[in-house]
Design a protein around this motif. Structure first.
Motif, PDB file in Angstrom:
ATOM      1  N   ARG A  22       0.826  -1.218   0.000  1.00 26.58           N
ATOM      2  CA  ARG A  22       0.000   0.000   0.000  1.00 26.58           C
ATOM      3  C   ARG A  22       0.848   1.250   0.000  1.00 26.58           C
ATOM      4  O   ARG A  22       1.979   1.251   0.509  1.00 26.58           O
ATOM      5  CB  ARG A  22      -0.930  -0.005   1.223  1.00 26.58           C
ATOM      6  CG  ARG A  22      -2.094  -0.972   1.038  1.00 26.58           C
ATOM      7  CD  ARG A  22      -2.969  -0.984   2.238  1.00 26.58           C
ATOM      8  NE  ARG A  22      -2.162  -1.062   3.433  1.00 26.58           N
ATOM      9  CZ  ARG A  22      -2.600  -0.616   4.625  1.00 26.58           C
ATOM     10  NH1 ARG A  22      -3.789  -0.101   4.721  1.00 26.58           N
ATOM     11  NH2 ARG A  22      -1.846  -0.709   5.675  1.00 26.58           N
ATOM     12  N   LEU A  24       0.714   5.463   0.950  1.00 27.46           N
ATOM     13  CA  LEU A  24      -0.023   6.476   1.696  1.00 27.46           C
ATOM     14  C   LEU A  24       0.341   7.868   1.187  1.00 27.46           C
ATOM     15  O   LEU A  24       1.486   8.136   0.817  1.00 27.46           O
ATOM     16  CB  LEU A  24       0.315   6.399   3.185  1.00 27.46           C
ATOM     17  CG  LEU A  24       0.087   5.081   3.926  1.00 27.46           C
ATOM     18  CD1 LEU A  24       0.328   5.262   5.410  1.00 27.46           C
ATOM     19  CD2 LEU A  24      -1.310   4.529   3.683  1.00 27.46           C
ATOM     20  N   VAL A  37      -5.195   6.268   1.399  1.00 23.64           N
ATOM     21  CA  VAL A  37      -4.589   4.929   1.475  1.00 23.64           C
ATOM     22  C   VAL A  37      -4.860   4.216   0.153  1.00 23.64           C
ATOM     23  O   VAL A  37      -6.022   3.939  -0.175  1.00 23.64           O
ATOM     24  CB  VAL A  37      -5.177   4.122   2.650  1.00 23.64           C
ATOM     25  CG1 VAL A  37      -4.510   2.763   2.762  1.00 23.64           C
ATOM     26  CG2 VAL A  37      -5.036   4.894   3.978  1.00 23.64           C
ATOM     27  N   ARG A 100      -9.799   9.337   7.627  1.00 25.00           N
ATOM     28  CA  ARG A 100      -9.445  10.264   8.687  1.00 25.00           C
ATOM     29  C   ARG A 100      -8.040   9.880   9.173  1.00 25.00           C
ATOM     30  O   ARG A 100      -7.758   8.683   9.333  1.00 25.00           O
ATOM     31  CB  ARG A 100     -10.423  10.142   9.857  1.00 25.00           C
ATOM     32  CG  ARG A 100     -11.782  10.706   9.605  1.00 25.00           C
ATOM     33  CD  ARG A 100     -12.586  10.651  10.877  1.00 25.00           C
ATOM     34  NE  ARG A 100     -13.142   9.325  11.163  1.00 25.00           N
ATOM     35  CZ  ARG A 100     -13.584   8.968  12.372  1.00 25.00           C
ATOM     36  NH1 ARG A 100     -13.452   9.773  13.400  1.00 25.00           N
ATOM     37  NH2 ARG A 100     -14.107   7.761  12.546  1.00 25.00           N
ATOM     38  N   ARG A 101      -7.180  10.876   9.388  1.00 22.94           N
ATOM     39  CA  ARG A 101      -5.844  10.563   9.861  1.00 22.94           C
ATOM     40  C   ARG A 101      -5.878  10.366  11.379  1.00 22.94           C
ATOM     41  O   ARG A 101      -6.345  11.251  12.108  1.00 22.94           O
ATOM     42  CB  ARG A 101      -4.887  11.703   9.505  1.00 22.94           C
ATOM     43  CG  ARG A 101      -3.430  11.339   9.651  1.00 22.94           C
ATOM     44  CD  ARG A 101      -2.580  12.352   8.938  1.00 22.94           C
ATOM     45  NE  ARG A 101      -1.159  12.092   9.087  1.00 22.94           N
ATOM     46  CZ  ARG A 101      -0.221  12.913   8.606  1.00 22.94           C
ATOM     47  NH1 ARG A 101      -0.598  14.025   7.968  1.00 22.94           N
ATOM     48  NH2 ARG A 101       1.057  12.642   8.738  1.00 22.94           N
ATOM     49  N   MET A 104      -2.246   6.210  15.256  1.00 26.96           N
ATOM     50  CA  MET A 104      -2.322   4.758  15.204  1.00 26.96           C
ATOM     51  C   MET A 104      -1.646   4.116  16.422  1.00 26.96           C
ATOM     52  O   MET A 104      -0.584   4.546  16.857  1.00 26.96           O
ATOM     53  CB  MET A 104      -1.656   4.238  13.930  1.00 26.96           C
ATOM     54  CG  MET A 104      -2.315   4.716  12.664  1.00 26.96           C
ATOM     55  SD  MET A 104      -4.015   4.163  12.493  1.00 26.96           S
ATOM     56  CE  MET A 104      -3.756   2.433  12.066  1.00 26.96           C
ATOM     57  N   ALA A 222      -9.196   0.982  11.697  1.00 28.08           N
ATOM     58  CA  ALA A 222      -8.486   1.586  10.570  1.00 28.08           C
ATOM     59  C   ALA A 222      -7.957   0.525   9.613  1.00 28.08           C
ATOM     60  O   ALA A 222      -8.372  -0.636   9.651  1.00 28.08           O
ATOM     61  CB  ALA A 222      -7.334   2.444  11.106  1.00 28.08           C
ATOM     62  N   ASP A 223      -7.016   0.965   8.789  1.00 30.84           N
ATOM     63  CA  ASP A 223      -6.303   0.054   7.876  1.00 30.84           C
ATOM     64  C   ASP A 223      -7.305  -0.626   6.945  1.00 30.84           C
ATOM     65  O   ASP A 223      -8.285  -0.023   6.526  1.00 30.84           O
ATOM     66  CB  ASP A 223      -5.520  -0.955   8.727  1.00 30.84           C
ATOM     67  CG  ASP A 223      -4.493  -1.726   7.913  1.00 30.84           C
ATOM     68  OD1 ASP A 223      -4.449  -2.963   8.061  1.00 30.84           O
ATOM     69  OD2 ASP A 223      -3.764  -1.112   7.117  1.00 30.84           O
TER      70      ASP A 223
HETATM   71  N1  LIG Z   1      -5.218   3.146   7.653  1.00 31.32           N
HETATM   72  C1  LIG Z   1      -4.754   4.061   8.190  1.00 31.32           C
HETATM   73  C2  LIG Z   1      -4.160   5.169   8.844  1.00 31.32           C
HETATM   74  C3  LIG Z   1      -4.984   6.216   9.304  1.00 31.32           C
HETATM   75  N2  LIG Z   1      -6.344   6.201   9.076  1.00 31.32           N
HETATM   76  N3  LIG Z   1      -4.424   7.263   9.965  1.00 31.32           N
HETATM   77  C4  LIG Z   1      -3.089   7.297  10.176  1.00 31.32           C
HETATM   78  N4  LIG Z   1      -2.260   6.324   9.753  1.00 31.32           N
HETATM   79  C5  LIG Z   1      -2.774   5.259   9.083  1.00 31.32           C
HETATM   80  C6  LIG Z   1      -1.846   4.224   8.624  1.00 31.32           C
HETATM   81  C7  LIG Z   1      -2.011   3.325   7.624  1.00 31.32           C
HETATM   82  N5  LIG Z   1      -0.927   2.525   7.523  1.00 31.32           N
HETATM   83  N6  LIG Z   1      -0.109   2.923   8.449  1.00 31.32           N
HETATM   84  C8  LIG Z   1       1.126   2.175   8.650  1.00 31.32           C
HETATM   85  C9  LIG Z   1       2.190   2.801   7.853  1.00 31.32           C
HETATM   86  N7  LIG Z   1       2.916   3.644   8.753  1.00 31.32           N
HETATM   87  C10 LIG Z   1       3.293   4.822   8.005  1.00 31.32           C
HETATM   88  C11 LIG Z   1       4.214   5.675   8.830  1.00 31.32           C
HETATM   89  O1  LIG Z   1       5.328   4.881   9.288  1.00 31.32           O
HETATM   90  C12 LIG Z   1       4.949   3.755  10.060  1.00 31.32           C
HETATM   91  C13 LIG Z   1       4.037   2.849   9.266  1.00 31.32           C
HETATM   92  C14 LIG Z   1      -0.605   3.970   9.132  1.00 31.32           C
END
Ligand SMILES: N#Cc1c(N)ncnc1-c1cnn(CCN2CCOCC2)c1
Length: 305
Positions: A22, A24, A37, A100-101, A104, A222-223
């Motif tokens: 994936r 981002l 995503v 939405r951010r 995590m 999430a994810d």
């Molecule tokens: N889904 C979702 C989501 C979300 N809704 N909000 C914030 N982050 C994520 C997300 C998605 N994947 N990762 C792992 C990738 N990270 C990237 C940075 O570095 C560490 C690994 C984070």
């Protein structure tokens, strides 16, 4: 890990991270409330991103995840309908979500209704998984009497996630959040497993990721959820056919075709060979078969799209 093709440039978005499968992006205008995503068509196995991609895979898994999100009664990270959500880039509209951010949690919330993979390996070594003692005599692929929550610490890209105890997860995220992650993961798994069973499919295990909404403080799912990439699904009729050997009984609806072909054509040194066209098409067909079995419909996106 194989060098992966650069993520596509998308107008209005800035690429910020690429995992195995994936990519981002964050809004180019600096709005830190949202995240794009994008599910690629990449397939990974044995810690390598393989060539070629599986056409249609990203779109199919995105659609399956969204189908599950709409059936899981808890807040999720999708920003669908948010009045200030940035526009979805048309280039990836069939295989991406504007979300939405979240903040995590560094915990992979794994739930196992059967024992295989890393869980079975740990059980063979210790008689337990993530500190949960299990009865003697469990064989690879056996269903468990009750699902177990077996969290893992989310390792940085390129490293293996580390199975941890519930108590360790509480040290990482606090006892209240750890309990909420466990409860939500077991509840969602139990309901999803029942829905899959009604369709002749065994949900053997899955992995959830959660975050905290910085504006509301709520726990958010999430994810991706309950896809063939984040879960093991088996065909119930094959699983129950004692005349079949183990690999046939545990015929999963995912990249097992890829793993089996690689096991027969790669000695695990150097870069893996490219997948033949037949393996690519058969792998897509297995992803599609699961999608049709669970949803009762054909995926919207087609491989040629
Ligand atoms: N889904 C979702 C989501 C979300 N809704 N909000 C914030 N982050 C994520 C997300 C998605 N994947 N990762 C792992 C990738 N990270 C990237 C940075 O570095 C560490 C690994 C984070």
């Amino acid at each position: 890990m194989t060098n992966i093709a650069p993520a596509p440039a998308l107008p209005g978005w800035t690429h910020t991270y690429s995992g195995k499968v994936r990519d981002l992006y964050v809004p180019a205008n600096g709005d830190d409330r949202f995240l794009l995503v994008v599910a690629s068509n990449r397939v990974s196995a044995f810690d390598h991103v393989l060539e070629p991609p599986i056409p249609g895979k990203g779109g199919l898994l995105t659609e399956l995840s969204n189908w599950w999100f709409s059936r899981i009664p808890m807040p999720n990270h999708l920003a669908t309908g948010h009045p200030e959500a940035p526009a979805m880039p048309s280039e990836v509209a069939d295989r991406a979500v504007v979300s939405r951010r979240l903040e995590m949690y560094p915990v992979e919330c794994v739930v196992r209704g059967a024992l295989t993979g890393s869980g079975f390996a740990e059980y063979q070594r210790t008689g337990a998984v993530c500190g949960i003692p299990l009865p003697e005599g469990i064989e690879d692929g056996d269903l468990l009497d009750e699902p177990i929550y077996t969290p893992a610490y989310k390792a940085p890209l390129g490293e293996h996630d580390e199975n941890i105890t519930f108590e360790r997860s509480a040290e990482l995220v606090g006892p209240e959040v750890a309990a909420a992650l466990r409860e939500a993961s077991l509840r969602i798994f139990t309901e999803a497993r029942q829905l899959a069973a009604e369709r002749g499919v065994i949900l053997a295990d899955t992995k959830f990721e959660f975050g905290r909404d910085p504006e509301t403080g709520e726990l958010v799912l999430a994810d991706e959820v309950l896809t063939s990439d984040s879960s093991r699904y088996w065909d119930a009729s094959l699983y129950l056919d004692a005349a079949l050997d183990r690999s046939a009984r545990l015929a999963s609806f995912d990249k097992q075709i890829v793993r089996n072909w690689l096991a027969a054509h790669w000695d695990r040194t150097g870069e893996p060979p490219a997948l033949p066209a037949e393996i690519v098409s058969r792998t897509y067909d297995r992803y599609r078969e699961l999608f049709v079995r669970l949803t009762g419909t054909e995926p919207s996106a087609t491989p040629g799209a």
